[in-house]
Design a protein around this motif. Structure first.
Motif: not given
Length: 868
Positions: A19, A23, A45, A82, A84, A90, A92
């Motif tokens: 991640t 970024r 995130d 993002v 989880r 993940h 996105v």
């Protein structure tokens, strides 16, 4: 979501996502858009989020006005979020406002993000890798023409080709491919490749299967995935991971291969992503090349049966066969092993040849003893070309007996102590040697008495004192004084004999239930030993462990590689051979430099080495593993625990001594490759028609070259296993003698070979090869056994650790079942001796059978057993 956020995308990312790198990549990808008046670009995130269902999180997160909506005050152009979910992968999510979407290409932004992510994380490795392709100019016109002519849709043609490729790689007639369904989820397509359909027929079948495909549940596991996207659909590629575009209630399908294609009248492009284990680094480009070759052939001739569609061009197959041909590299000095040992004795007579735990024997003493053995054999009338049996443990006596037998012109049959039961009698009955070499107390064993009485053979007890006549060819006569340097004498007439005379016969299991004799010549033994010692750095100062049990060719290799190179052979004492803790201490105290063993025992030795801490065997510099598949995680653990040791994976059957080798010099996921051919051999992977298999396709391993055994002892003809390959001269096949190993394998795209299991019922336990039918034959010979089936039980790492015998007892009308597990095990021990691996017994009423009448071994585990 506010009215300003109109264009949204969501992706499931499996295989690991960095991640921080994402970024940074987002900043890089959006930098060129960040002009005054265009608004900021956001990144969030969220960390872990709930996972209430099959990716319902995507819809719920989008519905949260605080996450993806754009505040009117700042009016961001785009935002990347993002999360989880609890499922592990993940999520996105990308949203751009209407103004940005009107001015810029979303595909350009997505592509720039993927490129920036790859650049930021250059050298990143993950669970997935991939490659892009564009076949528009080459294949689009032909695809359009076929669809127009056959009335087919392009996605169905691509699906048929992809299913054909997947089926060839998996060996399945009904491979499963996941495709997007009409409701946005995934559907399962079970392609039907049975009956040799033409490609035209397969297109019809797969189209029908796609329409009838059932919705996959969340845990569905596919052989492969295929998504056919519209040309305008942006594709996000993140290095090291597999990215899957989400729609509505879409899960994260599990598959090793995922192909995404963008298709139109003038476009045929996309991306192939693959799991890095079991595939190697060249898998993406190699698989794409095969798909392109297959699709090109199918479009040109749609009436071709699918199993005849090529995956590689004839030129590629020829090049691979030639790359696997090392027959010309198998140079040999021409000196048989016993002559080379005598040459060492002439130049270094007082060097230590064998160190048996304080009972050291010099090269001079060893050759003197070998000369006495040779004279003893000649006195008994043993002629050149006759067999001589050896019932001797590892050590100086056995080494001298082998050298003496060779010097007398005989060939040796090592009847190890593991063959001292009924199976040992079968070997001697088959061979009927004139003489048996033994040493007390083995000289008083029942097998020796039976050999004398039943076969009328001579027994030469090497522990019985006898007159030792001067050997006219003793090394100290040729090189007086310690350290003499007189050159080796040339071969004398009748001394070594023809190079193609047999050197030894190794007996191993046979499919008929009887031991099978495999002879090898002095040429093959000498060539292999010279390569082995040179490649693995054996020479003066090396201390080579002899771990292999007597009776196996591995023990002969250890012995002669050490002695022909001037090294010291160190037999492992029987009392510690099977005890990893004691062996680890022995390796250290004896300063062993080379050890050859099997992976399953190496795993036990690894635990002992770790427990030893600073008392690890610091002198060890070569660990050679053979006889079983080598798991990658075991190889990694061994390299970590023994960082200064060269780790080598060896593969091959007794019929060729060994065939391939691979040095493990880096991390391995999955099984360790068996590598490339040893000099003097060509190792091929062939299909059922004897044709070389394309890369990635499983076939039968066949070894060709001059160092294949000429056949089995006692057979008039070599048999099907040695049937010469029929191929045109331009095929790249070396020709000449060959051995069909019965093993399955595949050629990787980097040229390395992988072992893919057995093609029959042979198994290996701690390096001992056994035919399951041998044990079954011995069991059903018991009058209390009506029927039986023996299966191998692998451990968690896939290595076979024990056997289970499912027995149908023969019942007496009055007393019920007679005998039992104890008697059955005792009977097997009488037949196999100490070669018998651990066996447990399960009594059953009957054995399950398939419609063809054969025992259904997979169904045996479902029986309600009574284990013993």
């Amino acid at each position: 979501m506010t009215e300003t956020a109109q264009v949204c995308r969501a992706y499931a990312v499996a295989g690991g996502l960095d991640t921080r790198a994402l970024r940074a990549a987002w900043r890089e990808a959006t930098a060129r858009y960040a002009a005054p008046g265009r608004g900021p670009f956001g990144f969030a995130d969220l960390g872990g989020v709930p996972d209430p269902g099959p990716w319902e999180s995507a819809g719920r997160l989008w519905a949260d006005p605080d996450l993806l909506s754009f505040p009117a005050a700042c009016g961001p152009a785009a935002r990347l979020v993002v999360a989880r979910p609890a499922g592990g992968a993940h999520l996105v999510m990308l949203a751009v406002n209407r103004a940005f979407a009107a001015r810029h290409s979303l595909a350009s932004l997505v592509g720039g993000l993927g490129a920036a992510y790859a650049a930021v994380g250059a050298g990143r490795s993950g669970e997935f890798a991939g490659a892009d392709f564009d076949w528009s100019a080459d294949l689009s016109p032909s695809l359009g023409a076929l669809c127009s002519r056959e009335g087919a849709a392009p996605p169905d043609v691509l699906l048929a080709a992809y299913c054909c490729l997947v089926g060839r790689h998996t060996g399945e007639d009904r491979p499963t491919v996941g495709v997007p369904g009409p409701d946005g989820g995934h559907r399962v397509v079970r392609a039907d490749l049975s009956g040799r359909p033409s490609f035209r027929e397969l297109v019809v079948r797969t189209a029908a299967a796609r329409r009838a495909g059932a919705a996959a549940d969340r845990a569905a596991r596919y052989d492969a995935l295929l998504s056919v996207e519209s040309p305008a659909e942006p594709v996000l590629g993140l290095t090291g991971a597999r990215v899957h575009r989400l729609r509505t209630d879409d899960g994260v399908p599990d598959a090793d291969l995922a192909l995404t294609v963008r298709c139109s009248a003038s476009l045929l492009a996309g991306r192939l992503e693959y799991r890095t284990a079991p595939f190697d680094a060249a898998a993406a480009s190699g698989t794409l090349g095969q798909l392109r070759t297959l699709l090109r052939a199918a479009l040109d001739a749609p009436g071709t049966p699918v199993d005849a569609l090529p995956l590689e061009t004839p030129g590629q197959l020829r090049a691979a066969a030639r790359e696997a041909d090392r027959t010309a590299a198998g140079a040999w000095s021409g000196r048989p092993v016993h002559d080379r040992v005598r040459a060492v004795a002439r130049t270094r007579p007082d060097a230590l040849a064998i160190d048996g735990g304080g009972a050291g024997v010099t090269y001079r003493e060893l050759c003197e003893e070998a000369g006495a053995v040779a004279r003893g054999l000649r006195a008994l009338g043993v002629a050149e070309g006759e067999p001589v049996a050896l019932l001797l443990p590892n050590g100086p006596r056995r080494a001298a007996a082998l050298l003496g037998a060779f010097r007398a012109g005989a060939h040796a049959v090592c009847v190890g102590t593991a063959l001292s039961g009924d199976r040992g009698r079968a070997v001697l009955s088959d061979l009927r040697p004139r003489c048996l070499l033994a040493a007390s107390p083995a000289g008083d064993s029942p097998l020796v008495s039976w050999f004398r009485g039943e076969l009328g053979g001579h027994v030469l007890d090497l522990d019985v004192p006898r007159d030792v006549l001067p050997d006219p060819e003793s090394p100290d006569r040729a090189a007086p004084g310690a350290g003499g340097s007189a050159p080796p004498a040339p071969d004398g007439p009748g001394e070594a004999g023809p190079a193609d005379r047999w050197a030894y016969i190794a007996y191993t299991s046979g499919s008929t239930g009887l031991p099978k004799g495999i002879p090898q010549t002095h040429r093959t033994l000498g060539q292999f030993v010279e390569w082995f010692a040179a490649e693995f750095g054996m020479g003066p100062g090396s201390r080579v462990a002899q771990w292999s049990a007597p009776g196996y060719d591995a023990g002969l290799v250890e012995l002669f590689a050490a002695l022909t190179a001037g090294a010291t052979l160190c037999p492992v004492p029987d009392r510690i051979r099977a005890h990893p803790g004691k062996l680890a201490d022995w390796l250290r105290t004896e300063r062993i430099t080379h050890l050859q063993t099997v992976p399953s025992f190496a795993r036990q030795l690894l635990a002992a080495v770790r427990d030893a801490g600073p008392r690890r065997p610091s002198s060890l510099n070569h660990l050679l593993l053979a006889g079983e598949a080598l798991p990658g995680e075991l190889a990694g653990d061994l390299r970590e625990a023994l960082p200064g040791v060269r780790l080598v994976n060896l593969y091959g059957a007794t019929e060729t001594i060994l065939a391939t080798w691979h040095e493990v010099d880096g991390p391995v996921r999955g099984a360790v490759p068996i590598g490339r051919p040893i000099p003097g051999r060509q190792v091929l992977v062939l299909d059922e028609h004897g044709r070389p298999c394309p890369a990635g396709v499983t076939g039968r391993i066949v070894v060709c070259g001059p160092h294949v055994t000429p056949g089995y002892v006692g057979t008039d003809r070599p048999g099907d296993a040695f049937r010469p390959l029929a191929g045109p001269p331009e095929s790249g096949v070396a020709g000449g003698p060959c051995h069909r190993t019965g093993d399955l394998g595949r050629r990787r795209w980097d040229g390395l070979l992988e072992f893919a299991g057995r093609g029959d019922s042979r198994v290996k336990i701690l390096g001992t090869r056994l035919e399951l039918t041998d044990i079954e034959t011995a069991l059903v010979a018991d009058e209390t056994v009506a029927d039986c089936a023996v299966v191998a039980c692998p451990g968690a790492d896939g290595l076979v650790t024990r056997l289970v015998a499912y027995v149908v007892p023969r019942r007496s009308p009055d007393r019920g079942p007679a005998s039992g597990a104890r008697a059955w095990r005792a009977g097997l021990r009488r037949w196999f001796g100490r070669a018998l691996p651990p066996v447990s017994f399960v009594t059953v009423e009957e054995l399950p059978r398939n419609p063809g009448g054969k025992v259904d071994r997979r169904a045996l585990a479902d029986l309600a057993p009574s284990p013993h």
